[in-house]
Design a protein around this motif. Structure first.
Motif, PDB file in Angstrom:
ATOM      1  N   SER A 276      49.417  36.944  37.917  1.00  0.00           N
ATOM      2  CA  SER A 276      49.417  38.386  37.688  1.00  0.00           C
ATOM      3  C   SER A 276      48.742  39.078  38.868  1.00  0.00           C
ATOM      4  O   SER A 276      48.059  38.442  39.682  1.00  0.00           O
ATOM      5  CB  SER A 276      48.666  38.715  36.400  1.00  0.00           C
ATOM      6  OG  SER A 276      47.279  38.443  36.559  1.00  0.00           O
ATOM      7  N   VAL A 277      48.915  40.392  38.932  1.00  0.00           N
ATOM      8  CA  VAL A 277      48.252  41.159  39.980  1.00  0.00           C
ATOM      9  C   VAL A 277      46.740  40.987  39.886  1.00  0.00           C
ATOM     10  O   VAL A 277      46.046  40.834  40.899  1.00  0.00           O
ATOM     11  CB  VAL A 277      48.652  42.648  39.880  1.00  0.00           C
ATOM     12  CG1 VAL A 277      47.712  43.518  40.712  1.00  0.00           C
ATOM     13  CG2 VAL A 277      50.093  42.846  40.342  1.00  0.00           C
ATOM     14  N   ALA A 278      46.218  40.988  38.677  1.00  0.00           N
ATOM     15  CA  ALA A 278      44.773  40.813  38.497  1.00  0.00           C
ATOM     16  C   ALA A 278      44.315  39.452  39.005  1.00  0.00           C
ATOM     17  O   ALA A 278      43.237  39.331  39.610  1.00  0.00           O
ATOM     18  CB  ALA A 278      44.405  40.984  37.024  1.00  0.00           C
ATOM     19  N   ASP A 279      45.131  38.411  38.761  1.00  0.00           N
ATOM     20  CA  ASP A 279      44.780  37.071  39.238  1.00  0.00           C
ATOM     21  C   ASP A 279      44.771  37.018  40.768  1.00  0.00           C
ATOM     22  O   ASP A 279      43.922  36.355  41.372  1.00  0.00           O
ATOM     23  CB  ASP A 279      45.765  36.039  38.696  1.00  0.00           C
ATOM     24  CG  ASP A 279      45.563  35.760  37.215  1.00  0.00           C
ATOM     25  OD1 ASP A 279      44.442  35.996  36.728  1.00  0.00           O
ATOM     26  OD2 ASP A 279      46.526  35.322  36.560  1.00  0.00           O
ATOM     27  N   VAL A 280      45.739  37.699  41.392  1.00  0.00           N
ATOM     28  CA  VAL A 280      45.756  37.758  42.858  1.00  0.00           C
ATOM     29  C   VAL A 280      44.476  38.412  43.363  1.00  0.00           C
ATOM     30  O   VAL A 280      43.818  37.914  44.287  1.00  0.00           O
ATOM     31  CB  VAL A 280      46.997  38.526  43.357  1.00  0.00           C
ATOM     32  CG1 VAL A 280      46.885  38.810  44.858  1.00  0.00           C
ATOM     33  CG2 VAL A 280      48.269  37.737  43.066  1.00  0.00           C
ATOM     34  N   GLY A 281      44.109  39.533  42.754  1.00  0.00           N
ATOM     35  CA  GLY A 281      42.878  40.202  43.154  1.00  0.00           C
ATOM     36  C   GLY A 281      41.658  39.313  42.986  1.00  0.00           C
ATOM     37  O   GLY A 281      40.785  39.253  43.858  1.00  0.00           O
ATOM     38  N   TRP A 282      41.604  38.583  41.868  1.00  0.00           N
ATOM     39  CA  TRP A 282      40.474  37.686  41.609  1.00  0.00           C
ATOM     40  C   TRP A 282      40.383  36.602  42.682  1.00  0.00           C
ATOM     41  O   TRP A 282      39.300  36.316  43.197  1.00  0.00           O
ATOM     42  CB  TRP A 282      40.630  37.065  40.226  1.00  0.00           C
ATOM     43  CG  TRP A 282      39.548  36.079  39.885  1.00  0.00           C
ATOM     44  CD1 TRP A 282      39.578  34.725  40.050  1.00  0.00           C
ATOM     45  CD2 TRP A 282      38.260  36.378  39.345  1.00  0.00           C
ATOM     46  NE1 TRP A 282      38.403  34.153  39.643  1.00  0.00           N
ATOM     47  CE2 TRP A 282      37.563  35.145  39.203  1.00  0.00           C
ATOM     48  CE3 TRP A 282      37.625  37.556  38.960  1.00  0.00           C
ATOM     49  CZ2 TRP A 282      36.267  35.077  38.696  1.00  0.00           C
ATOM     50  CZ3 TRP A 282      36.339  37.483  38.447  1.00  0.00           C
ATOM     51  CH2 TRP A 282      35.668  36.255  38.321  1.00  0.00           C
ATOM     52  N   ARG A 283      41.512  36.013  43.027  1.00  0.00           N
ATOM     53  CA  ARG A 283      41.506  34.957  44.045  1.00  0.00           C
ATOM     54  C   ARG A 283      41.105  35.487  45.418  1.00  0.00           C
ATOM     55  O   ARG A 283      40.661  34.723  46.274  1.00  0.00           O
ATOM     56  CB  ARG A 283      42.884  34.303  44.133  1.00  0.00           C
ATOM     57  CG  ARG A 283      43.232  33.462  42.920  1.00  0.00           C
ATOM     58  CD  ARG A 283      44.387  32.534  43.215  1.00  0.00           C
ATOM     59  NE  ARG A 283      44.747  31.734  42.053  1.00  0.00           N
ATOM     60  CZ  ARG A 283      45.591  30.711  42.086  1.00  0.00           C
ATOM     61  NH1 ARG A 283      46.172  30.374  43.233  1.00  0.00           N
ATOM     62  NH2 ARG A 283      45.871  30.039  40.994  1.00  0.00           N
ATOM     63  N   CYS A 284      41.288  36.775  45.622  1.00  0.00           N
ATOM     64  CA  CYS A 284      40.942  37.372  46.917  1.00  0.00           C
ATOM     65  C   CYS A 284      39.550  37.996  46.914  1.00  0.00           C
ATOM     66  O   CYS A 284      39.189  38.707  47.859  1.00  0.00           O
ATOM     67  CB  CYS A 284      41.989  38.411  47.305  1.00  0.00           C
ATOM     68  SG  CYS A 284      43.607  37.688  47.651  1.00  0.00           S
ATOM     69  N   GLY A 285      38.775  37.735  45.858  1.00  0.00           N
ATOM     70  CA  GLY A 285      37.378  38.153  45.862  1.00  0.00           C
ATOM     71  C   GLY A 285      37.062  39.406  45.076  1.00  0.00           C
ATOM     72  O   GLY A 285      35.904  39.831  45.036  1.00  0.00           O
ATOM     73  N   PHE A 286      38.072  40.026  44.431  1.00  0.00           N
ATOM     74  CA  PHE A 286      37.834  41.240  43.643  1.00  0.00           C
ATOM     75  C   PHE A 286      37.522  40.848  42.196  1.00  0.00           C
ATOM     76  O   PHE A 286      38.361  40.254  41.510  1.00  0.00           O
ATOM     77  CB  PHE A 286      39.053  42.156  43.681  1.00  0.00           C
ATOM     78  CG  PHE A 286      39.322  42.764  45.031  1.00  0.00           C
ATOM     79  CD1 PHE A 286      38.666  43.918  45.427  1.00  0.00           C
ATOM     80  CD2 PHE A 286      40.224  42.174  45.907  1.00  0.00           C
ATOM     81  CE1 PHE A 286      38.909  44.483  46.678  1.00  0.00           C
ATOM     82  CE2 PHE A 286      40.477  42.730  47.151  1.00  0.00           C
ATOM     83  CZ  PHE A 286      39.811  43.884  47.538  1.00  0.00           C
ATOM     84  N   CYS A 287      36.337  41.203  41.737  1.00  0.00           N
ATOM     85  CA  CYS A 287      35.938  40.848  40.372  1.00  0.00           C
ATOM     86  C   CYS A 287      36.605  41.739  39.329  1.00  0.00           C
ATOM     87  O   CYS A 287      36.830  41.317  38.193  1.00  0.00           O
ATOM     88  CB  CYS A 287      34.421  40.956  40.219  1.00  0.00           C
ATOM     89  SG  CYS A 287      33.492  39.827  41.275  1.00  0.00           S
ATOM     90  N   ASP A 288      36.917  42.967  39.706  1.00  0.00           N
ATOM     91  CA  ASP A 288      37.425  43.955  38.759  1.00  0.00           C
ATOM     92  C   ASP A 288      38.844  44.362  39.149  1.00  0.00           C
ATOM     93  O   ASP A 288      39.091  44.784  40.285  1.00  0.00           O
ATOM     94  CB  ASP A 288      36.506  45.180  38.750  1.00  0.00           C
ATOM     95  CG  ASP A 288      36.952  46.222  37.753  1.00  0.00           C
ATOM     96  OD1 ASP A 288      36.728  46.032  36.547  1.00  0.00           O
ATOM     97  OD2 ASP A 288      37.548  47.224  38.200  1.00  0.00           O
ATOM     98  N   ALA A 289      39.790  44.252  38.197  1.00  0.00           N
ATOM     99  CA  ALA A 289      41.197  44.539  38.491  1.00  0.00           C
ATOM    100  C   ALA A 289      41.414  46.001  38.859  1.00  0.00           C
ATOM    101  O   ALA A 289      42.215  46.316  39.748  1.00  0.00           O
ATOM    102  CB  ALA A 289      42.066  44.160  37.294  1.00  0.00           C
ATOM    103  N   SER A 290      40.719  46.913  38.198  1.00  0.00           N
ATOM    104  CA  SER A 290      40.911  48.336  38.500  1.00  0.00           C
ATOM    105  C   SER A 290      40.372  48.677  39.893  1.00  0.00           C
ATOM    106  O   SER A 290      40.957  49.495  40.621  1.00  0.00           O
ATOM    107  CB  SER A 290      40.235  49.204  37.435  1.00  0.00           C
ATOM    108  OG  SER A 290      38.840  48.966  37.395  1.00  0.00           O
ATOM    109  N   HIS A 291      39.263  48.037  40.258  1.00  0.00           N
ATOM    110  CA  HIS A 291      38.718  48.248  41.607  1.00  0.00           C
ATOM    111  C   HIS A 291      39.696  47.724  42.658  1.00  0.00           C
ATOM    112  O   HIS A 291      39.932  48.375  43.687  1.00  0.00           O
ATOM    113  CB  HIS A 291      37.371  47.536  41.729  1.00  0.00           C
ATOM    114  CG  HIS A 291      36.755  47.616  43.091  1.00  0.00           C
ATOM    115  ND1 HIS A 291      36.360  48.804  43.666  1.00  0.00           N
ATOM    116  CD2 HIS A 291      36.477  46.646  44.007  1.00  0.00           C
ATOM    117  CE1 HIS A 291      35.863  48.567  44.862  1.00  0.00           C
ATOM    118  NE2 HIS A 291      35.929  47.272  45.097  1.00  0.00           N
ATOM    119  N   PHE A 292      40.281  46.550  42.399  1.00  0.00           N
ATOM    120  CA  PHE A 292      41.282  45.987  43.303  1.00  0.00           C
ATOM    121  C   PHE A 292      42.463  46.939  43.450  1.00  0.00           C
ATOM    122  O   PHE A 292      42.923  47.234  44.565  1.00  0.00           O
ATOM    123  CB  PHE A 292      41.742  44.633  42.774  1.00  0.00           C
ATOM    124  CG  PHE A 292      42.954  44.067  43.466  1.00  0.00           C
ATOM    125  CD1 PHE A 292      43.034  44.002  44.851  1.00  0.00           C
ATOM    126  CD2 PHE A 292      44.031  43.590  42.719  1.00  0.00           C
ATOM    127  CE1 PHE A 292      44.153  43.474  45.488  1.00  0.00           C
ATOM    128  CE2 PHE A 292      45.149  43.062  43.346  1.00  0.00           C
ATOM    129  CZ  PHE A 292      45.214  43.008  44.726  1.00  0.00           C
TER     130      PHE A 292
END
Length: 319
Positions: A276-292
């Motif tokens: 998911s988009v949130a998972d991509v953000g998490w793998r790239c160092g973003f803890c929060d999906a909305s912040h990403f």
């Protein structure tokens, strides 16, 4: 994956010298080549690394290479060529200089001026094609460095040689490394040939590139801070911030940029469709999906989901 092109006399039809003459004209630029060893072996591997083109060349027999005025008139490419001798020896006639080169030594040649290179026993070398305007961003007057051999013992020679040896492997290791490798080559060359008054500026640039490389290696760590990057490089956090300030950026800005570049690469890549988009953000160092999502939209003008959908032809709500 880093793309490579290859030429070899092995299996060549007809005269090997003729084949090799045509091969180097295709791979490099118009040159005349001659060798008395008709059964010679020769290989060339070429890599596009950011702004530069790097070729590794091996020729088993004595030979001569000439860049003539006639060839320049027909094929006047605005490039310098940095040559690094790995095996054998060279004698070079260029810009009024007669230069003898041994293994481990380097020399910069100007493609717009005639030259003659002789090897009495065959040689292995690396040739890097450097666009003139690009190199001038690193060395104000690169013409002053032409035909000045970089000898064993010259400060920064070993760093430059290592940058050339490692560039294909490092560039192939991760997306975005190719431009960093090209910059490292230019920075090391500037240090090896530059006057003392430019040392501080070029040294600062090299430290900045090391900071970028370390951050590219560690960006996925959610707890990454400037102190950990500085510790990995053996410098203080204060010095790290000082170097970044000289480059008119900040630690936070660089980290966000690197994370977003990696995220955009993953969103383009169909191998990551299951994330998911949130998972991509998490793998790239973003803890929060909305912040990403907010950071991505600020940088690219669209949300991560819309970015992926536009590239892959699917509804934005699919992920």
């Amino acid at each position: 994956m880093l793309e490579a092109r290859f030429w070899s006399t092995e299996g060549a039809q007809g005269d090997r010298v003729d084949y090799w003459r045509n091969a180097i004209c295709e791979a490099i630029f118009e040159l005349d080549f001659d060798s008395t060893a008709s059964a010679m072996d020769a290989r060339l591997s070429q890599f596009e690394i950011g702004a530069v083109k790097l070729s590794t060349v091996s020729i088993s027999a004595a030979h001569e290479v000439i860049r003539s005025r006639e060839a320049i008139a027909r094929n006047n490419l605005p490039r310098f060529n940095l040559n690094y001798i790995r095996r054998g020896s060279w004698t070079v006639e260029h810009c009024g200089h007669d230069i003898a080169l041994s293994p481990g030594e380097l020399v910069l040649l100007d493609n717009r001026q005639p030259y003659r290179v002789r090897s009495s026993e065959g040689a292995d070398h690396v040739c890097v094609h450097l666009p003139i305007e690009w190199l001038r961003c690193w060395i104000p007057q690169p013409e002053d460095a032409v035909a000045r051999p970089i000898r064993i013992g010259t400060p920064w020679r070993a760093v430059l040689a290592a940058a050339l040896d490692d560039a294909p492997l490092i560039a192939d290791a991760a997306p975005g490394n190719d431009n960093l490798c090209a910059d490292q080559i230019a920075g090391a060359l500037a240090l090896a040939v530059g006057p003392a008054r430019s040392m501080n500026t070029t040294h600062t640039r090299l430290i900045y590139l090391r900071i970028q490389r370390a951050m590219c290696d560690m960006f996925h760590d959610h707890d990454l801070d400037a102190g950990r990057v500085a510790a990995a490089l053996g410098i203080s956090p204060r010095y790290l911030h000082k170097i970044l300030a000289r480059e008119q950026t900040t630690y936070g800005r660089e980290l966000i940029r690197i994370r977003l570049e990696r995220a955009s690469t993953m969103l383009r890549d169909r191998r990551f469709d299951a994330l998911s988009v949130a998972d991509v953000g998490w793998r790239c160092g973003f803890c929060d999906a909305s912040h990403f999502s907010k950071r991505f939209r600020d940088a690219y003008g669209v949300t991560p989901g819309a970015f992926r959908a536009a590239l892959q032809g699917m509804p934005a709500s699919a992920h």
